[in-house]
Design an enzyme around this catalytic site. Sequence first.
Site, PDB file in Angstrom:
ATOM      1  N   ASP A 279       0.860  -1.180   0.000  1.00  0.00           N
ATOM      2  CA  ASP A 279       0.000   0.000   0.000  1.00  0.00           C
ATOM      3  C   ASP A 279       0.895   1.228   0.000  1.00  0.00           C
ATOM      4  OD1 ASP A 279      -2.303   1.574   0.120  1.00  0.00           O
ATOM      5  OD2 ASP A 279      -2.577   1.330   2.279  1.00  0.00           O
TER       6      ASP A 279
ATOM      7  N   TYR B 253      -5.048   4.386   0.443  1.00  0.00           N
ATOM      8  CA  TYR B 253      -6.082   3.508  -0.108  1.00  0.00           C
ATOM      9  C   TYR B 253      -5.646   2.894  -1.445  1.00  0.00           C
ATOM     10  CZ  TYR B 253      -8.697   6.362   3.262  1.00  0.00           C
ATOM     11  OH  TYR B 253      -9.103   7.034   4.383  1.00  0.00           O
ATOM     12  N   HIS B 254      -4.410   2.365  -1.460  1.00  0.00           N
ATOM     13  CA  HIS B 254      -3.871   1.745  -2.670  1.00  0.00           C
ATOM     14  C   HIS B 254      -3.404   0.304  -2.403  1.00  0.00           C
ATOM     15  CE1 HIS B 254      -2.676   6.104  -4.012  1.00  0.00           C
ATOM     16  NE2 HIS B 254      -3.977   5.874  -4.124  1.00  0.00           N
ATOM     17  N   PRO B 255      -4.226  -0.548  -1.803  1.00  0.00           N
ATOM     18  CA  PRO B 255      -3.765  -1.923  -1.560  1.00  0.00           C
ATOM     19  C   PRO B 255      -3.615  -2.691  -2.868  1.00  0.00           C
ATOM     20  CG  PRO B 255      -6.106  -1.740  -1.079  1.00  0.00           C
ATOM     21  CD  PRO B 255      -5.623  -0.345  -1.353  1.00  0.00           C
TER      22      PRO B 255
END
Length: 552
Positions: A293, A467-469
């Site tokens: 992330d 919020y970039h998994p």
Amino acid sequence: MQADYVIVGAGSAGCAMAYRLSEAGRSVIVIEHGGSDAGPFIQMPGALSYPMSMKRYDWGYRSEPEPHLGGRQLACPRGKVIGGSSSINGMVYVRGHAGDFDHWEEMGATGWGFADVLPYFKRMEHWHGPANAPSDGWRGTDGPLHVTRAAAQNPLTQAFIASAEQAGYGITPDYNGERQEGIGGFDATIFKGQRWSSANAYLKPALRRENCTLINGLARRVVITEGRATGVEIERNGSVEVIEARAEVILAASSINSPKLLMLSGIGPGLDLQSHGIDVIADRPGVGQNLQDHLEVYLQYAATQPVSLYKYWSLIGKAQVGVQWLMGGSGPGASNQFEAGGFIRSRAGIAYPDIQMHFLPIAVRYDGTVPHRGHGFQIHTGPMRARSRGAVTLRSSDPAAAPRIKFNYMSEEVDWTEFRAAIRLAREIVTQPAFNALRGAELQPGSACDSDEEIDAFVRAHAESAYHPCGTARMGAPEDHHAVVDPEARVIGVEALRVADSSIFPRIPNGNLNAPSIMVGEKVSDHILGRDPLPRENLEPWVHPNWATAQR
């Protein structure tokens, strides 16, 4: 019900595949647990803080207590609506750096180097760029996904760009083109004042075809018969049924839900599956692992002049913004307000940027809470390629149970070093003369926070997910024991099953992940259809001529 292809997840990649497969004449069923994206909370860009915190649109996931962030549990929003996370995200459009995709290929994702993926980025885009940012063969101009560049005229935004230049950073006319490194205006998936999600770009046009159908239901598991995926078991309207796939099942349910579905279906780390009473069909230890992330902090400052977006923060101000947008799709509501930012290198010796900055002309949390009571601005910053890795694992064999999500943020010492650099370099930009007439006191972390230990404590207490998994079903060579899918996104060890979303990223790319997720849907569509990949395009990206000896 049955179709040639059953896609689980109407998100960034899933919508793109539904469009391309149905365009080719194949029958497609898309399974999505969420509902409609109608209404201003999603479609108005300026309202972006609302949908990601609404149970109607968000799965509501949270991490396990993060041991290196003081035991805090961080939010992990994932879209539960048509368009998936492209319907609740910040709409910033970033392809990633060319070096990211070349690294994918080095990790075993053959055919996913930058020259391979550039044609797919171009195919998906309809770029409405400014005159001073010519595409020169780098951008697409007739794809389904409209991408625009905001004017970035707020005085604070202009001061940020000017200050970055005064600090010695180059101004890039198009960070999605030849040169990512530098500061400049940001692209956004916004068109005519409306969020241009993958639902608007791809799914809704696809659903107008007779061979594409959308089903609302909770996917419980992939049905696998004699080693071949034959359908998807779903729950809807209180009953369980199977949607049959004549050709293939494709998981595009997010980097959280796709590995969860694989594990519920018997594909994953064998001992873990057995501990939940799940029969092992394919022992793939990489399923759910390699979770990555982007972590970031906000540096917040007071503004000495009343030019920030705070003037719209009252109920009356918000109502005025809403009316202006509803009447004509214009005004502050037509922008995500992340209109400028950039990519820089943390130190000499790094070939391409490893730090991102977003500028916002108001001091407020990403989710819209806790605004500074007065005019202000903030810079979001953090490292792009953290070494820390986490995992998504099953909590139980119940399909309705949320999985365990442990990012294991900041578990590697180098991540702390890069975070300190990101904060100090962002502060340095704000101290330039172009900000003198607008810069007030540093609100967060505050000027007294200066030593390594103090900065580390600030990060530990305040860092948040961007919020970039991604990365939880890593793509690689079939002989790689920890790879989950091969370079055509086929699940290794099971026939007629693919994963095509941010799960398959071998390593997290620079910037926001919506664009590369859609690109995955575009490229995998050609693999599914058995088509030759689009011809490689060997454009050379800009690299700082003195990168080995200079930080800027």
